[in-house]
Design an enzyme around this catalytic site. Structure first.
Site, PDB file in Angstrom:
ATOM      1  N   TRP A 112       0.835  -1.211   0.000  1.00  0.00           N
ATOM      2  CA  TRP A 112       0.000   0.000   0.000  1.00  0.00           C
ATOM      3  C   TRP A 112       0.865   1.254   0.000  1.00  0.00           C
ATOM      4  O   TRP A 112       0.514   2.255  -0.624  1.00  0.00           O
ATOM      5  CB  TRP A 112      -0.911   0.000   1.234  1.00  0.00           C
ATOM      6  CG  TRP A 112      -1.775   1.220   1.355  1.00  0.00           C
ATOM      7  CD1 TRP A 112      -3.020   1.421   0.842  1.00  0.00           C
ATOM      8  CD2 TRP A 112      -1.442   2.446   2.050  1.00  0.00           C
ATOM      9  NE1 TRP A 112      -3.489   2.677   1.166  1.00  0.00           N
ATOM     10  CE2 TRP A 112      -2.534   3.328   1.911  1.00  0.00           C
ATOM     11  CE3 TRP A 112      -0.332   2.879   2.776  1.00  0.00           C
ATOM     12  CZ2 TRP A 112      -2.559   4.594   2.467  1.00  0.00           C
ATOM     13  CZ3 TRP A 112      -0.347   4.151   3.318  1.00  0.00           C
ATOM     14  CH2 TRP A 112      -1.449   4.985   3.160  1.00  0.00           C
ATOM     15  N   HIS A 113       2.009   1.175   0.681  1.00  0.00           N
ATOM     16  CA  HIS A 113       2.855   2.357   0.796  1.00  0.00           C
ATOM     17  C   HIS A 113       3.547   2.728  -0.502  1.00  0.00           C
ATOM     18  O   HIS A 113       3.907   3.898  -0.686  1.00  0.00           O
ATOM     19  CB  HIS A 113       3.903   2.150   1.889  1.00  0.00           C
ATOM     20  CG  HIS A 113       3.376   2.350   3.267  1.00  0.00           C
ATOM     21  ND1 HIS A 113       2.721   1.358   3.970  1.00  0.00           N
ATOM     22  CD2 HIS A 113       3.386   3.440   4.086  1.00  0.00           C
ATOM     23  CE1 HIS A 113       2.360   1.817   5.140  1.00  0.00           C
ATOM     24  NE2 HIS A 113       2.755   3.078   5.241  1.00  0.00           N
ATOM     25  N   GLY A 114       3.741   1.779  -1.393  1.00  0.00           N
ATOM     26  CA  GLY A 114       4.378   2.148  -2.644  1.00  0.00           C
ATOM     27  C   GLY A 114       4.723   0.958  -3.508  1.00  0.00           C
ATOM     28  O   GLY A 114       4.826  -0.175  -3.032  1.00  0.00           O
ATOM     29  N   PHE A 149       2.299   8.526  -1.109  1.00  0.00           N
ATOM     30  CA  PHE A 149       1.586   7.269  -0.963  1.00  0.00           C
ATOM     31  C   PHE A 149       0.093   7.434  -1.245  1.00  0.00           C
ATOM     32  O   PHE A 149      -0.601   6.463  -1.431  1.00  0.00           O
ATOM     33  CB  PHE A 149       1.772   6.693   0.433  1.00  0.00           C
ATOM     34  CG  PHE A 149       3.219   6.546   0.819  1.00  0.00           C
ATOM     35  CD1 PHE A 149       4.149   6.057  -0.083  1.00  0.00           C
ATOM     36  CD2 PHE A 149       3.672   6.938   2.068  1.00  0.00           C
ATOM     37  CE1 PHE A 149       5.480   5.941   0.252  1.00  0.00           C
ATOM     38  CE2 PHE A 149       5.006   6.823   2.422  1.00  0.00           C
ATOM     39  CZ  PHE A 149       5.909   6.326   1.503  1.00  0.00           C
TER      40      PHE A 149
END
Length: 478
Positions: free
Chosen positions: A325-327, A478
């Site tokens: 999800w963060h990247g 993000f």
């Protein structure tokens, strides 16, 4: 528009003044004005992506109503999966398409196959991960009959696009935010002042702690090949404080700003670096995301029910998805994997909920056991942050290898740029002390001697704050 920019310094008072002048009129005018201000706030970044935000909002608003009105389970499922597919599809195209293509090309290269697939040259819409999750939780809650759909398009749009949380959270739930949006709000001076204090503390975290640490962390990570072990350790610690000051500072400004408008947002940070184990850390760090994954992924997968194999599987899924999800980078996935590994011993021994209360509650000092538990948790968290901060997995591995070479030649290698060194170490120790004695409060300015605290914080910001340019918050990417 950044919270730490001059433009926001003018934007916020103007919106605040007009908003409360509309209080004498109907609630719908206040909400309509807040929505307009929120769209303007977002458009200041890139007005073209405002249409994507509006489309995502309209999609979930429409499918929510259609699900509720569906005459059959089959039709309800159709609208539900249509919303999920389109939302996740947009997120996948903008955030993950190139990652998958490039990873597939690398895989083929390892087998001696040369390929050139088409990649997209687009920028990531700011806040897309956050407002997509707002919409997903709303649609999921309607599908499982937890809430009814919101019929007022302005109120629902404001829930998704409310400017304090629009670009970097916290990730709100319809059950928490929508009732406040639909309720008449009366100006409360004390609540507004609490908002101001929280904004001020957030600015201190961002301008003094995060941006100052960033100066050194960036230089050390960018020049890690020539740094000795001491400097690399210091760079990792600086980044730990940078990301905490940056993201929790943003959250404090968001929560404080919202209080100015009589709306409470979910708390996102609760002194995470005083955690005694990694499970407690994740109950105190990015709380809105952790609870989102718990409620909408972990529990539907079976949660902690079933055998140990199921628990371990679900735990790794949660942390890996959180990393992704963060990247779109393998560094984030490894960061999630490491946190899952750190969590595993607690899960297996059923000790993952041992530390629920505040550490050393009602006491000035922790026990020796608590102190070393906090130190260990901070150490393994900082170790994982190295992967989070690095541009590539190979860079992170090289960074860690150089730490364990135990090369101390040259001592602390102070780099040649015009910021302080010893003063920053002192500031970090002071910051830790302030947070420690405030850990039983919502934030340090809360409580007695507010005027003195405000004067002290403003003075520190003016003396030590980074003002050369308005630096973006880390979580904008993000």
């Amino acid at each position: 528009m950044l919270f730490n920019s001059i433009s926001y310094l003018f934007f916020l008072p103007i919106v605040f003044a007009i908003y409360w002048m509309l209080n004498a009129r109907k609630l719908k005018w206040q909400n309509l004005f807040l929505l307009t201000a929120s769209y303007f706030f977002y458009a200041c970044w890139d007005w073209r992506f405002l249409f994507l935000l509006m489309f995502s909002t309209g999609l979930d608003y429409f499918t929510g109503i259609k699900m509720f009105e569906a005459k059959s389970v089959k039709l309800k499922k159709f609208w539900f999966f249509a919303s999920i597919f389109i939302n996740v599809g947009f997120l996948g195209v903008f955030k993950y398409y190139n990652f998958f293509i490039e990873s597939f090309e690398d895989l083929l290269t390892n087998f001696g196959v040369t390929s050139h697939f088409w990649t997209l040259k687009i920028i990531l819409p700011v806040g897309i991960s956050f407002y997509t999750f707002h919409g997903l939780s709303y649609v999921i809650d309607i599908y499982y009959n937890r809430i009814k759909p919101e019929k007022n398009i302005v109120d629902y749009s404001l829930f998704v696009s409310y400017f304090p949380l629009l670009v970097a959270g916290p990730i709100e739930r319809a059950t928490h935010l929508l009732p406040q949006i639909k309720k008449k709000r009366v100006f409360n001076y004390e609540n507004a002042m609490e908002g101001f204090y929280q904004i001020l503390w957030g600015l201190f975290k961002k301008l003094v702690i995060a941006d100052s640490c960033a100066v050194y962390a960036n230089e050390i990570f960018d020049n890690h090949q020539s740094m000795n072990s001491i400097s690399l350790l210091l760079g990792a610690v600086y980044f730990s404080f940078q990301i905490y000051g940056d993201f929790s500072g943003y959250s404090d400004i968001a929560l404080g700003t919202s209080k100015l408008f009589g709306i409470d947002l979910l708390r996102n940070f609760n002194y995470p670096y005083f955690s005694r184990d990694i499970a407690e850390f994740w109950r105190r760090w990015h709380i809105s995301l952790s609870t989102w994954f718990r409620d909408y992924l972990y529990i539907p997968l079976g949660g902690s029910k079933g055998g140990m194999t199921t628990k371990i599987r679900n735990t790794f899924i949660i942390f890996l998805v959180s990393g992704f999800w963060h990247g779109a980078n393998w560094t984030f996935i490894i960061w999630g994997f490491l946190n899952a590994l750190f969590f595993l011993p607690l899960l297996i021994t059923n000790n993952n909920r041992n530390n629920i209360s505040i550490v050393a509650e009602g006491k000035m000092f922790p026990t020796i056991k608590e102190f070393f538990s906090i130190l260990l948790t901070f150490t393994i968290t900082t170790f994982a942050w190295i992967f989070f901060r690095s541009n590539t997995v190979s860079q992170a591995i090289e960074f860690i290898k150089n730490i364990f070479k135990f090369n101390v030649n040259g001592g602390f290698q102070y780099l040649t740029f015009d910021r302080y060194t010893i003063e920053l170490v002192f500031l970090l120790l002071l910051f830790l002390f302030i947070e420690w004695i405030s850990r039983e409060r919502v934030h340090p300015v809360f409580g007695k001697f507010k005027s003195l605290k405000v004067i002290a914080i403003i003075t520190m910001i003016l003396i030590f704050g980074v003002f050369s340019e308005a630096k973006e918050f880390i979580y904008f990417q993000f």
